[in-house]
Motif scaffolding. Structure first.
Motif, mmCIF file in Angstrom:
data_model
loop_
_atom_site.group_PDB
_atom_site.id
_atom_site.type_symbol
_atom_site.label_atom_id
_atom_site.label_comp_id
_atom_site.label_asym_id
_atom_site.label_seq_id
_atom_site.Cartn_x
_atom_site.Cartn_y
_atom_site.Cartn_z
ATOM 1 N N ASN A 86 0.758 -1.228 -0.035
ATOM 2 C CA ASN A 86 0.032 0.112 0.002
ATOM 3 C C ASN A 86 0.883 1.290 -0.051
ATOM 4 O O ASN A 86 0.178 2.321 0.231
ATOM 5 N N LYS A 138 3.569 1.916 -4.682
ATOM 6 C CA LYS A 138 4.614 1.500 -5.806
ATOM 7 C C LYS A 138 4.126 1.532 -7.144
ATOM 8 O O LYS A 138 4.415 1.859 -7.998
ATOM 9 N N SER A 139 2.891 0.596 -7.305
ATOM 10 C CA SER A 139 2.351 0.429 -8.352
ATOM 11 C C SER A 139 1.633 1.810 -9.015
ATOM 12 O O SER A 139 1.630 2.028 -10.122
ATOM 13 N N THR A 140 1.336 2.462 -8.076
ATOM 14 C CA THR A 140 0.711 3.605 -8.628
ATOM 15 C C THR A 140 1.767 4.712 -9.164
ATOM 16 O O THR A 140 1.626 5.595 -10.250
ATOM 17 N N PHE A 149 -0.676 -6.307 -0.593
ATOM 18 C CA PHE A 149 -0.595 -7.129 -1.642
ATOM 19 C C PHE A 149 -1.542 -7.231 -2.605
ATOM 20 O O PHE A 149 -1.947 -8.120 -3.100
ATOM 21 N N THR A 150 -1.533 -6.132 -3.153
ATOM 22 C CA THR A 150 -2.457 -6.076 -4.463
ATOM 23 C C THR A 150 -1.582 -6.738 -5.570
ATOM 24 O O THR A 150 -1.944 -7.260 -6.385
ATOM 25 N N THR A 151 -0.420 -6.351 -5.528
ATOM 26 C CA THR A 151 0.638 -6.599 -6.634
ATOM 27 C C THR A 151 1.116 -7.937 -6.168
ATOM 28 O O THR A 151 1.755 -8.365 -4.999
ATOM 29 N N ASP A 176 0.153 14.538 -1.178
ATOM 30 C CA ASP A 176 -1.189 15.325 -1.442
ATOM 31 C C ASP A 176 -2.056 15.021 -0.044
ATOM 32 O O ASP A 176 -2.837 15.784 0.233
HETATM 33 N N1 GTP Z 1 -3.714 10.397 -1.972
HETATM 34 C C1 GTP Z 1 -2.654 9.358 -2.848
HETATM 35 N N2 GTP Z 1 -3.034 8.102 -2.628
HETATM 36 C C2 GTP Z 1 -2.197 7.177 -3.416
HETATM 37 C C3 GTP Z 1 -1.125 7.691 -3.920
HETATM 38 N N3 GTP Z 1 -0.218 6.696 -4.365
HETATM 39 C C4 GTP Z 1 -1.152 5.504 -4.119
HETATM 40 N N4 GTP Z 1 -2.322 6.042 -3.633
HETATM 41 C C5 GTP Z 1 -3.245 5.266 -2.964
HETATM 42 O O1 GTP Z 1 -2.816 4.123 -2.171
HETATM 43 C C6 GTP Z 1 -3.201 2.819 -2.250
HETATM 44 C C7 GTP Z 1 -2.131 1.805 -2.394
HETATM 45 O O2 GTP Z 1 -1.532 2.139 -3.844
HETATM 46 P P1 GTP Z 1 -0.810 0.866 -4.713
HETATM 47 O O3 GTP Z 1 -0.079 1.672 -5.663
HETATM 48 O O4 GTP Z 1 -1.774 -0.209 -4.971
HETATM 49 O O5 GTP Z 1 0.437 0.408 -3.376
HETATM 50 P P2 GTP Z 1 1.391 -0.607 -3.682
HETATM 51 O O6 GTP Z 1 2.830 -0.184 -2.901
HETATM 52 O O7 GTP Z 1 1.623 -1.113 -4.984
HETATM 53 O O8 GTP Z 1 0.884 -2.121 -2.652
HETATM 54 P P3 GTP Z 1 0.928 -3.482 -2.891
HETATM 55 O O9 GTP Z 1 0.917 -3.807 -4.557
HETATM 56 O O10 GTP Z 1 -0.121 -4.082 -2.323
HETATM 57 O O11 GTP Z 1 2.136 -3.884 -2.303
HETATM 58 C C8 GTP Z 1 -4.374 2.933 -3.458
HETATM 59 O O12 GTP Z 1 -5.582 3.098 -2.996
HETATM 60 C C9 GTP Z 1 -3.714 4.205 -4.330
HETATM 61 O O13 GTP Z 1 -4.880 4.838 -4.866
HETATM 62 C C10 GTP Z 1 -0.716 9.206 -3.888
HETATM 63 O O14 GTP Z 1 0.147 9.695 -4.393
HETATM 64 N N5 GTP Z 1 -1.505 9.993 -3.324
#
Ligand code: GTP
Ligand code: MG
Length: 332
Positions: free
Chosen positions: A172, A175-177, A194-196, A286
């Motif tokens: 969360n 990273k993926s975003t 653990f989405t990814t 943000d």
């Molecule tokens: N407000 C805000 N939310 C974000 C930002 N980047 C990611 N998110 C939110 O954070 C949550 C997790 O984002 P992911 O990109 O799926 O996180 P991850 O690190 O890939 O997570 P895993 O794949 O589970 O390890 C999502 O609900 C996104 O929309 C950001 O820059 N700002």
């Protein structure tokens, strides 16, 4: 290059060809009643070979190959003719492919360069024909060697990504975003951990026609090195990255601690990972107003440079890319 098409693990049975048998044969000529031995050697069995190909990124093309079997060598013939070698079976694989014996776990080889060839299972040698066994005592040997047997073994191929930048962060962290906002990759994004589940690669364009490759791997949690969460299976993907980008969200309870846990997990998994250059991106800025940001910044005690970013508003993303580029191109 995301999702189901990314195959980083295959298992198959590799079988090289048997050597062809040597021939038992005697010369037959019109006016020579008792010709000497002239049985030729058998051909070599085909090898199973791995060959590096820099244009490949996954092992997907090998997913359904459960048996890889190279041809047997042909038998030797008369008039000392050698049998043809069996055809080699050449498997092209991406750079970063590691081959292991599936039973012992022993590492057989690692493919790191384009066109690099490694024999995974050597073909059996061809048998010697009876012509080779002639001596002063025995002028008419009726013996020839059989071909040597080929080898059969179950092999696992694993792919270590060859990205320039590896993203390291808790589930969360965003990273993926981040990957989806700087590249054309479309990894799944959600607000649960653990989405990814499998790594995603994206090519990040940088200024004029330049680019680097970023890898998003599943989140790392405390205890990952001992197999917690998705564990070791994914940590190995960052062994090859030339730098590591740590993502720590600004709304984390203790940013210093979160970074320390990540570093500690990497260290426990493989201390050499800490020799890589590191950069921290404080994500989701943000979510904090300026006041809180300033307060928070006072508390930071990182040992490596950091950048504030938001993948949602784009804040700090260009600065981050500049820093990554500088880091990748610095000689340290
Ligand atoms: N407000 C805000 N939310 C974000 C930002 N980047 C990611 N998110 C939110 O954070 C949550 C997790 O984002 P992911 O990109 O799926 O996180 P991850 O690190 O890939 O997570 P895993 O794949 O589970 O390890 C999502 O609900 C996104 O929309 C950001 O820059 N700002
Ligand atoms: Mg993710």
């Amino acid at each position: 290059m995301s999702g189901n098409n990314f195959i980083d693990y295959v298992k198959f049975c590799s079988r090289s060809g048997h050597g062809g048998p040597g021939a038992v044969h005697f010369r037959r000529e019109k006016h020579v009643p008792k010709g000497g031995p002239d049985g030729g050697n058998g051909g070599r069995g085909g090898h199973v070979i791995l060959k590096g190909n820099s244009q490949l990124w996954t092992l997907l093309h090998l997913k359904y190959r459960k048996h890889v079997i190279a041809e047997n060598g042909m038998p030797g013939g008369s008039m000392k003719s050698t049998g043809a070698d069996g055809k080699d079976e050449i498997l092209e694989v991406p750079l970063g492919t590691v081959a292991k014996d599936s039973e012992t776990g022993e590492i057989l080889c690692e493919i790191t360069e384009h066109d690099q060839e490694v024999i995974l299972s050597p073909g059996g040698r061809g048998g010697l024909g009876n012509e080779n066994f002639k001596n002063s005592v025995n002028q008419t040997p009726r013996y020839a060697q059989p071909g040597e047997e080929g080898e059969t073994r179950w092999v696992i191929l694993e792919l270590k990504l060859l990205a320039d930048v590896g993203l390291v962060g808790f589930p969360n962290a965003g990273k993926s975003t981040l990957l989806s906002s700087v590249s054309a990759a479309k990894p799944e994004i959600a607000d649960y951990p653990f989405t990814t589940l499998t790594p995603n690669l994206g090519v990040v364009g940088y200024r004029n026609d330049q680019s680097f490759v970023m890898a998003d791997i599943p989140g790392i949690i405390e205890g990952a090195a001992e197999g917690k969460g998705l564990g070791l299976r994914f940590l190995r993907h960052i062994e090859r990255n030339s730098m590591l980008l740590f993502l720590v969200p600004v709304d984390a309870e203790d940013l210093n601690k979160e970074y320390e846990i990540l570093v500690d997990e990497l260290k426990r998994y493989n201390p050499e990972l800490l020799d890589k250059q590191r950069l921290i991106a404080l994500s989701k800025t943000d979510m904090l107003d300026e006041e809180l940001m300033k307060e928070m910044e006072q508390t930071l005690s990182f040992d490596v440079p950091y950048v504030f970013i938001s993948s949602v508003t784009g804040q700090g993303i260009q600065t981050l890319k500049d820093k990554i580029w500088q880091t990748l191109n610095s000689d340290r």
